[in-house]
Each structure stands twice: as structure tokens, then as C-alpha cells.
Design a protein around this motif. Structure first.
Motif, PDB file in Angstrom:
ATOM      1  N   ARG A 121       0.820  -1.214   0.000  1.00 24.40           N
ATOM      2  CA  ARG A 121       0.000   0.000   0.000  1.00 24.40           C
ATOM      3  C   ARG A 121       0.852   1.260   0.000  1.00 24.40           C
ATOM      4  NH1 ARG A 121      -1.101  -1.296   6.206  1.00 24.40           N
ATOM      5  NH2 ARG A 121       0.763  -0.281   6.944  1.00 24.40           N
ATOM      6  N   ARG A 122       2.058   1.152   0.560  1.00 20.73           N
ATOM      7  CA  ARG A 122       2.881   2.338   0.678  1.00 20.73           C
ATOM      8  C   ARG A 122       3.422   2.758  -0.678  1.00 20.73           C
ATOM      9  NH1 ARG A 122       5.865   3.298   5.910  1.00 20.73           N
ATOM     10  NH2 ARG A 122       5.395   5.297   4.959  1.00 20.73           N
TER      11      ARG A 122
ATOM     12  N   THR B 283       0.063   6.240  -1.200  1.00 27.14           N
ATOM     13  CA  THR B 283       0.300   7.245  -0.174  1.00 27.14           C
ATOM     14  C   THR B 283       0.007   8.621  -0.729  1.00 27.14           C
ATOM     15  OG1 THR B 283       2.562   7.641  -0.820  1.00 27.14           O
ATOM     16  CG2 THR B 283       2.188   5.869   0.752  1.00 27.14           C
ATOM     17  N   ARG B 284      -0.101   9.574   0.162  1.00 26.83           N
ATOM     18  CA  ARG B 284      -0.324  10.950  -0.277  1.00 26.83           C
ATOM     19  C   ARG B 284       0.802  11.391  -1.190  1.00 26.83           C
ATOM     20  NH1 ARG B 284      -2.214  12.564   5.487  1.00 26.83           N
ATOM     21  NH2 ARG B 284      -4.390  12.104   5.250  1.00 26.83           N
TER      22      ARG B 284
ATOM     23  N   ARG C 153     -14.653   1.436   5.811  1.00 27.88           N
ATOM     24  CA  ARG C 153     -13.575   2.412   5.827  1.00 27.88           C
ATOM     25  C   ARG C 153     -12.466   1.987   4.874  1.00 27.88           C
ATOM     26  NH1 ARG C 153     -11.759   3.334  11.146  1.00 27.88           N
ATOM     27  NH2 ARG C 153     -10.938   5.251  10.309  1.00 27.88           N
TER      28      ARG C 153
ATOM     29  N   ARG D 156     -10.850  -0.756   4.580  1.00 30.26           N
ATOM     30  CA  ARG D 156      -9.744  -1.493   5.184  1.00 30.26           C
ATOM     31  C   ARG D 156      -9.936  -2.963   4.850  1.00 30.26           C
ATOM     32  NH1 ARG D 156     -10.189   0.487  11.372  1.00 30.26           N
ATOM     33  NH2 ARG D 156     -12.293  -0.314  11.013  1.00 30.26           N
TER      34      ARG D 156
ATOM     35  N   TYR E  36      -8.593  -6.914   5.622  1.00 32.67           N
ATOM     36  CA  TYR E  36      -7.870  -7.740   6.585  1.00 32.67           C
ATOM     37  C   TYR E  36      -7.821  -9.189   6.116  1.00 32.67           C
ATOM     38  CZ  TYR E  36      -8.843  -3.868   9.769  1.00 32.67           C
ATOM     39  OH  TYR E  36      -8.929  -2.641  10.338  1.00 32.67           O
TER      40      TYR E  36
ATOM     41  N   PRO F  14      -3.942  -6.574   9.035  1.00 29.35           N
ATOM     42  CA  PRO F  14      -4.247  -5.571   8.007  1.00 29.35           C
ATOM     43  C   PRO F  14      -3.519  -5.902   6.699  1.00 29.35           C
ATOM     44  CG  PRO F  14      -3.426  -4.539  10.032  1.00 29.35           C
ATOM     45  CD  PRO F  14      -3.238  -6.012  10.187  1.00 29.35           C
TER      46      PRO F  14
ATOM     47  N   ARG G  83      -5.109  -0.656   2.976  1.00 32.25           N
ATOM     48  CA  ARG G  83      -6.163   0.325   3.206  1.00 32.25           C
ATOM     49  C   ARG G  83      -5.900   1.565   2.371  1.00 32.25           C
ATOM     50  NH1 ARG G  83      -3.667   1.767   8.580  1.00 32.25           N
ATOM     51  NH2 ARG G  83      -3.640   4.030   8.597  1.00 32.25           N
TER      52      ARG G  83
ATOM     53  N   ARG H 281      -5.693   5.483   1.513  1.00 32.53           N
ATOM     54  CA  ARG H 281      -5.419   6.746   2.204  1.00 32.53           C
ATOM     55  C   ARG H 281      -5.985   7.876   1.386  1.00 32.53           C
ATOM     56  NH1 ARG H 281       0.623   6.773   4.211  1.00 32.53           N
ATOM     57  NH2 ARG H 281      -0.235   8.027   5.883  1.00 32.53           N
ATOM     58  N   ASP H 282      -6.667   8.738   2.105  1.00 29.66           N
ATOM     59  CA  ASP H 282      -7.361   9.827   1.444  1.00 29.66           C
ATOM     60  C   ASP H 282      -6.370  10.787   0.790  1.00 29.66           C
ATOM     61  OD1 ASP H 282      -9.685  10.895   0.700  1.00 29.66           O
ATOM     62  OD2 ASP H 282     -10.366  11.408   2.715  1.00 29.66           O
ATOM     63  N   SER H 283      -6.774  11.323  -0.323  1.00 24.87           N
ATOM     64  CA  SER H 283      -5.942  12.302  -0.985  1.00 24.87           C
ATOM     65  C   SER H 283      -6.407  13.691  -0.593  1.00 24.87           C
ATOM     66  CB  SER H 283      -6.060  12.145  -2.492  1.00 24.87           C
ATOM     67  OG  SER H 283      -5.775  13.368  -3.113  1.00 24.87           O
TER      68      SER H 283
ATOM     69  N   PHE I 278       0.516   5.650  11.001  1.00 29.36           N
ATOM     70  CA  PHE I 278       0.008   4.764   9.951  1.00 29.36           C
ATOM     71  C   PHE I 278       0.381   3.297  10.164  1.00 29.36           C
ATOM     72  CE2 PHE I 278      -0.162   2.660   5.875  1.00 29.36           C
ATOM     73  CZ  PHE I 278      -1.375   3.097   5.367  1.00 29.36           C
TER      74      PHE I 278
ATOM     75  N   ASP J 218      -3.803   0.474  12.678  1.00 29.15           N
ATOM     76  CA  ASP J 218      -4.926  -0.298  12.145  1.00 29.15           C
ATOM     77  C   ASP J 218      -6.028   0.620  11.617  1.00 29.15           C
ATOM     78  OD1 ASP J 218      -6.453  -2.445  11.377  1.00 29.15           O
ATOM     79  OD2 ASP J 218      -7.365  -2.723  13.351  1.00 29.15           O
TER      80      ASP J 218
ATOM     81  N   ASP K  72      -3.166   8.360  10.640  1.00 29.70           N
ATOM     82  CA  ASP K  72      -3.188   8.130   9.191  1.00 29.70           C
ATOM     83  C   ASP K  72      -1.933   8.674   8.509  1.00 29.70           C
ATOM     84  OD1 ASP K  72      -4.479   7.068   6.970  1.00 29.70           O
ATOM     85  OD2 ASP K  72      -5.445   8.962   6.450  1.00 29.70           O
TER      86      ASP K  72
ATOM     87  N   ASP L  38       2.461   9.263   7.978  1.00 26.71           N
ATOM     88  CA  ASP L  38       3.784   8.646   7.986  1.00 26.71           C
ATOM     89  C   ASP L  38       4.709   9.391   8.951  1.00 26.71           C
ATOM     90  OD1 ASP L  38       3.155   6.715   6.082  1.00 26.71           O
ATOM     91  OD2 ASP L  38       3.426   8.134   4.449  1.00 26.71           O
TER      92      ASP L  38
ATOM     93  N   LYS M 221     -15.091  17.809   2.281  1.00 23.52           N
ATOM     94  CA  LYS M 221     -15.500  17.514   0.908  1.00 23.52           C
ATOM     95  C   LYS M 221     -16.730  16.622   0.810  1.00 23.52           C
ATOM     96  CE  LYS M 221     -12.156  13.793   0.348  1.00 23.52           C
ATOM     97  NZ  LYS M 221     -10.864  13.449  -0.205  1.00 23.52           N
TER      98      LYS M 221
END
Lengths: 434, 325
Positions: free
Chosen positions: A3-4, A8-9, A323, A325, A327, A333, A336, A338-340, B192, B196, B261, B263, B281
Motif C-alpha cells: 500500500r505504501r 500514499t499521499r 472504511r 480497510r 484484513y 491488516p 487500506r 489513504r485519502d488524498s 500509519f 490499524d 493516518d 507517515d 469535501k
């Protein structure tokens, strides 16, 4: 972890969101970076409540070419309040003089005449008639969910949808989760098989009771019911259609299919008396998809109770929740979203996609899934109200219409109150399904 | 340090408060009337510190410089982030809880506007009792402070951005209050990698050397400041006294500390974040809610209370400024 790398953002900043699930669906360009509009798109709004007004704002933000030119509602106060909000923020692009403010039960006809694109956001029993009028007039349509409250309404939407497709009209339905970047990435992941084959689905829509708008002196029964539309089955479709449809449609989207039968239970435990119409305040429905997977839906409209709007998707190798996620079966986990920080909300996104299609000459059509997910909720209500097991085939044969053929302010209401002011409430085992 | 003398003193706020001690810092517990709900405040000494990060710090961003010296007055700081237990008492639905207060106090408390609960569960199913409040706007957080001030007779507010960093650093000049190694974050922060996908109960990790918890991670925290990327370069004094970039608009406000959430680099003592429309939003309302943010389940807040209480006129001016009254 995987996921990273992709999610990520930072990677959003570098590559843009479009790389996640592809296509222009998640274009995050700010408005000012888009080319100037070639010509004005005239937009009309039918149904000036909170959701309709919100949709009008989103239309204005979706394209610089949009101008709001006509508003329609059955209530003048609703229309004026909506217009004041719109004008307050978009003075130059809201051009609704008195002659294009339409109040009344036939306002939709007049709004549709004035515009290129219409936003349909009244309570749902009127949607089929409004959709028909708009498509026959050759207008692009955004319509809120649900798109009907009964099976004849469902058939009408599908029939008109075919005409809209022939005319290459764009139709977007307000099931905004389908336009959510987060949910698209999530679906993609589940379809890749991270939790194996889907074995079962749990859906929750447990929230408070709708607001009560007190009866006013001089109000006709129709006006009272329209002001309190979330308490009447014929106006709201019940909680499955009015609220749980978001999660139910998300599950239908995931399954790429629609349930073929429903059974369930429900009733009114906290709703009481003349102020709270005739809807159930709690329901449970077990749906079965053609591949045998069951979807268990619980919904509740009661204050001061635990709240949850969400789902569990259970697979052979793991599970996932609302959400986004994911599992493993032993609770580790796996992934999941991540919101932008750049992306817009999904109700805005659906309007962005809608107007981009209109401006670019593309064709987008949500009618079929909008109608069929609506039908899923209607089938569920049939099951909980009647106490019977309902198959999709049986449901499709229903000719029971909840909507009066002709509306007038002094009409005989389909569910008038009794001498004590109470409304007739469905009793499982007594109330017929069809 | 003279403040340690407070150790066994019964503080004379209008409400039950008792002095305690932890990590060498004086502290007190405030218990709200009629409810038994309490919270702890830790005394932070006045002092000078180096604000911002050095250009060589890993993960550093432009807006964290130039480094400059800042003086902060002594203040009481929430040992934990504000929890739902405390915040929910402020909601309109709990107005009756305080109806038996003496008339003059009740009037003061009732005069503060209070939010109704949002349609959706603002905790998003992540838990309430013992968990940090989130999805609230800076306006809601500050109005809560005004309400709490009326209720307790003691001035509570959000920290300024400088106060926040001073408290977070607790005398350190490293990337984190415990040093520079992100591998140690797991001991001190919910972020993060170990969260979980949701917040944890407040105080689930080790505190900083002043005995204050969750400054790094768990939920990020609102400050009083308007965000300006170049704010640090506008200072001319050798030592800047209690800087505060006063808000001029609803956005952008500074929030600090990183969250469940985020890093590691977003959890650094110097890392700055700014609010924006993206935090609302998914709010379908027109206009969007003043109280509740739909997309900030990673941001909460922490209380501070200055040791030297302001005059009632100063207090009135403060609320007028921060709440645009």
C-alpha cells in the motif's frame, strides 16, 4: 508494504490520482486549469431541498459553462431559500428571474422547457414522471437516488432509460459511492482477490429518526406529507430505498449483480402516532444473489441508539469494511486506502463526470444500475412489510403503484389518516406483498 | 522552578480541582459539575526554544524554516487530547445536564452557542469513551473552549502553533521529542504503521519528557494560528515572544503533530499542516457545517490554559477575535 508504494499521499502528489484506477474519472485538475467554456450550459433544478441545492452547487463547480436558469419546487419557501444560497455564492452564474421560478405540482414541466440539463431531486415517487418529461424533451439528466418507490416506477425508469440511450442523453444517478476514488481503488483490490471469493455481505444503516415538521394550520394533507416525506412509504420508499440504498448499491456494484430474492422482518418500535407517518423504524433483510451469496441488511431510524452506516465484505481469505480497510482471515491488516488531500467529494465528482461527458460529447448512462438497485430496495420493503419471501421474478410482476395518477393539493390521499390522525401501517402476515 | 510549589496546593478555581504531580511537572485535575467527567492539565514552565527544523532534518519541508528563537510563557497543557466524554457534554442535547448550576453561572454557560449532533456518527465507529474527539472544525473546538471557560471559571483555549511546538519538543531539538530515529515511534506514537486505520484511546503510548501524551500522532491537533508558509521568515526579533498568526479566514488553519493516518515525517515536532476545503469535501449540506467536518477523522485538539489568567476585557476580545463574534 504494498500500500505504501501505490497509495500514499506522496504518490498522489507525484503521479496524480488517475493512475490508481485509470481514466479521467478521477481527474483532480482545479477548475481554473481547465479550458474556458465554449458555450453556456443551461441547467434547471427540480426539487429545491437540501440535496437538490447541493447538486446545483456541484453543477456550478463542475463546469464554468454552467448557468442555473430555472428552479422548480412545490413550495415557494424552499425555492426562495435555495435561490438565495445559490445567488449568494455564484451571483453571475445564477440567472433565475421571477418568470423562471416555478412553484407547483407541475413546476418540473416548465423547468425542463427552459434548460439543457436538468437536476431531478424531488422525493422519489415523482422521479419516473420527471425523467420521462426530461428525456422526451431531449435533456441530459442528473437524478437523485432512489429513482422510484414501486415496481411500476422501476419499469418506467428502465423504459425511459432506453429512449435516453437512443437519444445519446447523459444520465447520472446520485449513487455517489460509484464515483468515489477511495471505493474504486478498494473494489479493484477486492476484485484482485486479496480476500478470496466473496462468501457473505453485512450491511448496516443504523441512524437517528428523520426530523418532524409540525403540522401547520391551513395545511392540506398532501402538503403535510410532502413536508414530512421521510415518514411516508409512498414518498420516501422506506429506509431501505431512502438511505440503505447507498450500501446496498455498493454491494451490488461489488457483486456485479443484483439479488434474486429477499426475506426479512421489520416494524415500528419507537415511531408513534400522527407525527410519524407510516414507515417502519427498523428492518432486517436477507438478500440472495444468483451465485448464492447472501447480503444481510439491517437498518434503523431511532434516536439515541448505536450508529453505523457501513458494511463487512467477507471472503474466503479475509474481510473488508466501509472504511476501505482489508484484513486477512486472522485479522492482519492487508491494505487500506489513504485519502488524498486534493480530491473532491464524491457528490462533486459525479457532477464533474456528468458535465465533462456533456461538454466532450461522451455518453454516460447510470440508469440501469440506478433502477436495479432501487428495485433491490423495493423488493426488500415488500418482504419486510408483507412477511413473505419475495423473488425478483415475483417482484417484477407487481403492478401496485404507490403514486396517485394525478396530483392535486386537495386530492384524496393514498394514505389518509384515520379519525385519530394515525396512518395505516403495514402488518407482516396481513399486508399483501403485491 | 517555583511552579513545582503548586504540587500540593488546592487550586481555587470555582470547581473541584486538585494538584498532582507526574514526570516532575505540577498538574491538576478538573472535574466538571454534575457529571464526574474530569481531565488533567500539566504545568509547562516558561522558556525559550528553537522553533522550526534545520535544513538537514530528514523529511523537512520549506515552511519549517527559518529556525528562530521563541519565548513562551508558562501554561497548563492538557495531558491528553480532548476526549469524546468531555466534548459530548458540550452538545446541545446535553444542555439539561447543567441546569442545576447556580443561576449566574448557568446563564453564562447557556449563552454559548452549541452544536447539534451531526447526522452521521462523527466518530465513524472508531469508539467514543476514552477516545479523542475528531471531525470538529476549529470553530467548534474554540466554542467548546469558550463553553468550558464559562463552566469552570478558568480560561481554556487551543494552543498557538508556537506553544504547541514548545510543548511537543519539551526541550528537545531533534526531529521527535525522543530523538531522531523513526524506528522508536512505535513506543511513542499511534501512526500509519501501527494504528490499524483508526485512532487509539488517549495515552496509549509513552508521554514526552514533560509527561504529555500523543503529541506525536494519534490525532493531529488544531492550533490557534492561520497558516502561512513564510510566517517564520516574517519575524525580526532575536527572540520572538509568544507569536500568534491571527486567523483571517476560515481556511487555512494550522494543525500539528500528525495522526494515525500519517507517515513518520508528518509526525515530526516541526511538521506543519494546513486545513482546507478537503476536510469538508463529503459534507452534502449547503452551506457546509460550521461545527462538523466530514473528512477530518485524523484531527482533534488539546486544551491549554495560561497560568496568568486574562482580564475579563481581554477575554472578551479574545473570543471576539477567534470566534469572529
Amino acid at each position: 508494504m504494498e500500500r505504501r508504494i501505490e497509495n500514499t499521499r506522496r504518490s498522489f502528489l507525484k503521479t496524480g490520482a488517475a493512475t490508481i484506477v485509470g481514466g479521467a474519472l478521477f481527474d483532480v485538475l482545479p477548475l481554473h486549469a481547465k479550458p474556458a467554456p465554449a458555450k453556456t450550459i443551461k441547467v434547471g433544478l427540480v426539487g429545491c431541498g437540501g440535496r437538490g441545492t447541493g447538486a446545483a452547487f456541484e453543477a456550478l463547480r463542475a463546469s464554468e459553462a454552467v448557468k442555473i436558469v430555472a428552479l422548480g419546487d412545490v413550495f415557494e419557501d424552499m425555492l426562495n431559500s435555495s435561490l438565495a444560497k445559490l445567488t449568494g455564492q455564484f451571483k453571475e452564474r445564477v440567472d433565475v428571474p421571477a418568470k423562471r421560478k416555478f412553484v407547483g405540482l407541475d413546476a418540473y414541466v416548465k423547468v425542463i422547457k427552459e434548460c439543457d440539463v436538468v437536476l431531478l431531486a424531488t422525493p422519489p415517487p415523482f422521479r419516473p414522471a420527471h425523467f420521462e418529461e426530461a428525456v422526451r424533451a431531449g435533456k441530459h439528466v442528473f437524478m437523485e437516488k432512489p429513482v422510484a418507490v414501486d415496481v411500476p416506477g422501476y419499469h418506467k425508469i428502465q423504459e425511459i432509460g432506453k429512449i435516453a440511450a437512443q437519444k445519446k442523453l447523459n444520465v447520472v444517478v446520485g449513487l455517489q459511492t460509484r464515483y468515489s476514488q477511495r471505493h474504486n481503488a478498494f473494489m479493484e483490490k477486492i476484485r484482485e482477490g486479496v480476500i478470496g471469493d466473496i462468501v457473505s455481505l453485512d450491511v448496516y444503516y443504523n441512524v437517528g429518526a428523520p426530523k418532524i415538521h409540525a403540522r401547520q394550520p391551513g395545511q392540506t394533507e398532501l402538503e403535510y406529507q410532502l413536508r414530512n416525506w421521510r415518514y411516508f412509504n409512498w414518498l420516501w420508499g422506506g429506509q431501505l430505498a431512502g438511505q440503505a440504498i447507498h450500501q446496498i448499491d455498493t454491494m451490488n456494484w461489488l457483486m456485479g449483480d443484483f439479488p434474486e430474492s429477499a426475506s426479512g422482518i421489520g416494524g415500528r418500535q419507537s415511531f408513534f402516532g400522527p407525527d410519524q407517518g407510516n414507515t417502519f423504524d427498523h428492518q432486517y433483510v436477507e438478500y440472495v444473489y444468483p451465485n448464492g451469496v447472501r447480503m444481510h441488511v439491517q437498518c434503523r431510524n431511532m434516536d439515541n441508539c448505536a450508529v453505523r452506516m457501513g458494511f463487512y465484505i467477507r471472503g474466503t481469505k479475509g474481510y473488508a469494511d466501509e472504511r476501505c480497510r482489508i484484513y486477512s482471515a486472522d485479522n492482519k491488516p492487508l491494505w487500506r486506502f489513504r485519502d488524498s488531500e486534493q480530491s473532491v467529494g464524491s457528490t462533486q465528482q459525479e457532477q464533474n463526470v456528468f458535465f465533462r461527458a456533456i461538454e466532450s460529447g461522451d455518453h454516460i448512462d447510470n440508469t440501469d444500475y440506478g433502477a436495479r438497485s432501487t428495485l433491490t430496495t423495493i423488493m426488500g420493503r415488500m418482504a419486510t412489510h408483507s412477511g413473505q419471501n419475495i423473488t425478483l421474478e415475483q417482484a417484477l410482476g407487481s403492478t401496485v403503484s404507490l403514486v396517485p395518477e394525478r396530483l392535486s393539493w386537495d386530492m384524496r390521499m393514498p394514505n389518509a389518516p384515520d379519525e385519530n390522525g394515525n396512518y395505516e401501517v403495514a402488518i407482516p402476515g396481513k399486508t399483501p406483498a403485491f | 522552578m517555583k511552579f513545582l510549589n503548586l504540587r500540593f496546593i488546592f487550586l481555587t478555581t470555582a470547581l473541584y480541582a486538585v494538584a498532582l504531580q507526574s514526570h516532575g511537572q505540577a498538574q491538576y485535575m478538573e472535574t466538571l459539575p454534575e457529571t464526574g467527567v474530569s481531565f488533567e492539565m500539566v504545568l509547562v514552565p516558561a522558556g525559550e526554544f528553537l522553533m522550526g527544523s534545520s535544513p538537514t532534518e530528514a523529511g523537512r519541508r520549506e515552511d519549517e524554516g527559518p529556525q528562530h528563537r521563541v519565548f513562551i510563557d508558562s501554561l497548563w497543557v492538557g495531558k491528553f487530547e480532548v476526549t469524546w466524554d468531555l466534548f459530548e457534554l458540550f452538545l446541545a442535547e446535553n444542555r439539561d445536564v447543567f441546569s442545576s448550576l447556580p443561576d449566574d453561572k448557568r446563564k453564562l454557560v447557556d449563552a454559548v452557542t452549541r452544536p447539534t449532533p451531526p447526522f452521521e456518527d462523527p466518530a465513524l465507529g472508531m469508539g467514543r469513551s476514552g477516545y479523542p474527539v475528531v471531525n470538529v472544525s476549529p470553530y467548534a473546538a474554540l466554542t467548546f473552549c469558550k463553553w468550558l471557560t464559562a463552566l469552570t471559571g478558568r480560561f481554556y483555549r487551543l494552543p498557538t502553533e508556537a506553544e504547541w511546538e514548545y510543548v511537543c519538543r519539551a526541550g528537545s531539538e531533534s526531529a521527535y521529542s525522543f530523538g531522531n530515529d523513526p524506528a522508536m515511534l512505535n513506543e511513542y506514537a499511534v501512526y500509519f504503521e501501527n494504528s490499524d486505520g483508526q485512532y487509539a484511546s488517549v495515552g496509549s503510548k509513552k508521554p514526552n519528557s514533560w509527561g504529555i501524551y500523543d503529541l506525536h500522532g494519534n490525532v493531529a491537533e488544531w492550533t490557534l494560528d492561520h497558516y502561512a508558509a513564510d510566517y517564520y521568515s516574517t519575524h525580526t526579533d532575536k527572540v520572538v515572544r509568544s507569536p500568534w498568526n491571527r486567523p483571517v479566514a476560515l481556511y487555512d488553519r494550522v494543525y500539528r503533530g500528525g495522526s494515525w493516518d500519517d507517515d513518520p515525517e508528518d509526525l515530526r515536532s516541526a511538521a506543519r499542516k494546513k486545513s482546507g476545503m478537503f476536510l469538508q469535501k463529503d459534507d452534502p449540506q449547503v452551506p457546509k457545517s460550521f461545527w462538523w467536518y466530514t473528512n477530518s477523522s485524523h484531527i482533534g485538539f488539546r486544551l491549554v490554559s495560561p497560568v496568568n489568567m486574562p482580564s475579563s476585557e481581554e477575554l472578551r476580545k479574545f473570543w471576539a477575535t477567534v470566534l469572529d463574534e
